[in-house]
Write a protein that holds these residues in place. Sequence first.
Motif, mmCIF file in Angstrom:
data_model
loop_
_atom_site.group_PDB
_atom_site.id
_atom_site.type_symbol
_atom_site.label_atom_id
_atom_site.label_comp_id
_atom_site.label_asym_id
_atom_site.label_seq_id
_atom_site.Cartn_x
_atom_site.Cartn_y
_atom_site.Cartn_z
ATOM 1 N N GLY A 16 0.957 -0.504 -0.234
ATOM 2 C CA GLY A 16 -0.170 -0.297 0.151
ATOM 3 C C GLY A 16 0.601 0.840 -0.196
ATOM 4 N N LEU A 17 0.444 2.037 0.547
ATOM 5 C CA LEU A 17 1.190 3.261 1.066
ATOM 6 C C LEU A 17 1.543 4.087 1.852
ATOM 7 N N SER A 18 1.513 3.378 2.882
ATOM 8 C CA SER A 18 2.166 2.998 3.878
ATOM 9 C C SER A 18 1.880 1.784 5.226
ATOM 10 N N SER A 19 3.448 1.242 5.049
ATOM 11 C CA SER A 19 3.615 0.518 5.873
ATOM 12 C C SER A 19 3.333 1.087 7.194
ATOM 13 N N GLN A 20 3.510 1.816 7.905
ATOM 14 C CA GLN A 20 2.361 2.389 9.097
ATOM 15 C C GLN A 20 1.211 1.851 9.633
ATOM 16 N N PRO A 21 1.029 1.448 10.024
ATOM 17 C CA PRO A 21 -0.332 0.829 10.598
ATOM 18 C C PRO A 21 -1.370 1.923 11.519
ATOM 19 N N GLU A 22 -1.095 3.093 12.034
ATOM 20 C CA GLU A 22 -1.440 3.779 12.262
ATOM 21 C C GLU A 22 -1.792 5.324 11.268
ATOM 22 N N LYS A 23 -1.238 5.203 9.763
ATOM 23 C CA LYS A 23 -1.875 5.578 8.937
ATOM 24 C C LYS A 23 -2.874 4.749 8.246
ATOM 25 N N GLN A 24 -3.276 3.773 8.347
ATOM 26 C CA GLN A 24 -3.451 3.094 7.901
ATOM 27 C C GLN A 24 -5.170 3.758 7.926
ATOM 28 N N GLU A 25 -5.665 3.682 8.658
ATOM 29 C CA GLU A 25 -7.536 4.141 8.963
ATOM 30 C C GLU A 25 -7.413 5.330 8.517
ATOM 31 N N LEU A 26 -6.597 6.339 8.271
ATOM 32 C CA LEU A 26 -6.708 7.559 7.656
ATOM 33 C C LEU A 26 -6.502 7.125 5.536
ATOM 34 N N ILE A 27 -5.457 5.916 5.776
ATOM 35 C CA ILE A 27 -5.467 6.282 4.040
ATOM 36 C C ILE A 27 -7.080 5.641 3.743
ATOM 37 N N PHE A 28 -7.716 4.815 4.702
ATOM 38 C CA PHE A 28 -8.641 3.691 4.028
ATOM 39 C C PHE A 28 -9.531 5.094 4.053
ATOM 40 N N VAL A 29 -9.728 5.921 4.982
ATOM 41 C CA VAL A 29 -11.355 7.082 4.796
ATOM 42 C C VAL A 29 -10.883 8.213 3.644
ATOM 43 N N LEU A 30 -9.456 8.565 2.984
ATOM 44 C CA LEU A 30 -9.198 9.080 1.784
ATOM 45 C C LEU A 30 -9.634 8.763 0.812
ATOM 46 N N PHE A 31 -9.059 7.171 1.062
ATOM 47 C CA PHE A 31 -9.454 6.846 -0.591
ATOM 48 C C PHE A 31 -11.093 6.547 -0.873
ATOM 49 N N LEU A 32 -11.872 6.263 0.550
ATOM 50 C CA LEU A 32 -13.281 6.268 0.106
ATOM 51 C C LEU A 32 -13.837 7.299 -0.243
ATOM 52 N N VAL A 33 -13.247 8.034 0.464
ATOM 53 C CA VAL A 33 -14.323 9.377 -0.537
ATOM 54 C C VAL A 33 -13.316 9.949 -1.697
ATOM 55 N N MET A 34 -13.081 9.900 -1.315
ATOM 56 C CA MET A 34 -12.496 9.748 -3.378
ATOM 57 C C MET A 34 -12.925 8.869 -4.134
ATOM 58 N N TYR A 35 -13.044 7.563 -3.964
ATOM 59 C CA TYR A 35 -14.047 6.370 -4.912
ATOM 60 C C TYR A 35 -15.007 6.912 -4.929
ATOM 61 N N LEU A 36 -15.540 7.484 -3.511
ATOM 62 C CA LEU A 36 -17.432 7.477 -3.581
ATOM 63 C C LEU A 36 -17.637 8.866 -4.545
ATOM 64 N N ILE A 37 -16.328 10.232 -4.438
ATOM 65 C CA ILE A 37 -16.867 11.228 -5.140
ATOM 66 C C ILE A 37 -16.737 10.636 -6.177
ATOM 67 N N GLY A 38 -15.769 10.157 -6.563
ATOM 68 C CA GLY A 38 -14.805 10.400 -8.246
ATOM 69 C C GLY A 38 -16.360 9.059 -8.889
ATOM 70 N N ALA A 39 -16.888 8.262 -8.233
ATOM 71 C CA ALA A 39 -17.667 7.493 -9.120
ATOM 72 C C ALA A 39 -19.073 7.931 -9.218
ATOM 73 N N ALA A 40 -19.637 8.830 -7.655
ATOM 74 C CA ALA A 40 -20.607 9.631 -8.130
ATOM 75 C C ALA A 40 -20.686 10.784 -9.028
ATOM 76 N N GLY A 41 -19.813 11.087 -8.783
ATOM 77 C CA GLY A 41 -20.010 12.642 -10.503
ATOM 78 C C GLY A 41 -19.235 11.775 -11.566
ATOM 79 N N ASN A 42 -18.747 10.403 -12.268
ATOM 80 C CA ASN A 42 -18.669 10.293 -13.753
ATOM 81 C C ASN A 42 -20.371 9.594 -13.132
ATOM 82 N N LEU A 43 -20.974 9.052 -12.317
ATOM 83 C CA LEU A 43 -22.025 8.308 -12.304
ATOM 84 C C LEU A 43 -23.269 9.466 -13.188
#
Length: 313
Positions: A16-43
């Motif tokens: 992934g983008l970071s091997s540090q466990p404490e950053k995984q939650e932030l990465i999950f939220v960030l990518f989930l938000v970007m994915y949902l925004i992109g999917a909603a916008g394109n659809l």
Amino acid sequence: MENGNHTTVSEFILLGLSSQPEKQELIFVLFLVMYLIGAAGNLLIILAIGLDSHLHTPMYFFLSNLSLVDFCFTSATVPKMLLNIHRQIQSISREGCLTQIYFCILLANMDNFLLTAMAYDRYVAICYPLQYTTIMSLWLCGLTLAGSWLIANFHSLLHTLLMARLDFCAKNVMPYFFCDLVPLLQLSCSDTHLNQLMILLVGGLIVLIPFLCILISYAHIVLAVLKVPSARGKQKAFSTCGSHLTVVILFYGTITGVYLNPSSSHSAEKDSVASVMYMVVTPMLNPFIYCLRNSEMKRALGKVFSRQTSHSR
């Protein structure tokens, strides 16, 4: 499984983008938000163009297909990444890895071809406005789209089959969030010269030729617009190209940095950032770029939301 004196790898580890466990939650939220925004916008763009008969033109035909490809592009990698973070696993099977590579190359090629088709559409609209409906016929648009899918499938299948013949012995760890050609080649214990040659030759041509077509189209557009006597006419002509040109710069600026450099110049950090840009950020920004600068799209989206509001009452 043994293959001579080597142990053949059956799965790969995506760090992934970071091997540090404490950053995984932030990465999950960030990518989930970007994915949902992109999917909603394109659809939403696809829905708005489909429902508004005024947008059933070649320009919006290609835009709706670009939005569909962008939605599939992010869906090919981001959900798997989010699932891995949620389950706290980092592995992907060799077959799954090859499948990701196939779809990533296929959809990146389609982005490439559709941006070229849209540049040609703007060239015809500005340089030959009276012949626009004759030149940009339904037959030509359909043939362009079908040909693009055919070439993109051939190219992605070529690289996938070349990758499938390679052996992977001991190393199976990639500091990336999805399987990609360059980092996977670096893990192989086989001779990868043919793979690298195909990336530079075939991949280079498939990126370079459409890019040159876009440059030539815009060169003619600039020359034609400079001949327009009124400043308002020039501004109107350039405004129809601004959104497309912005997306072109974002797409080509990131994808060439990953694929068209010698393997010795690659680093995990630079490639990861570039991959996130063209794989996630650009598809997310495309709906905003096209909608905020396009009054027709704003009107069409307004009709979609007003229709939804009236149905909910």
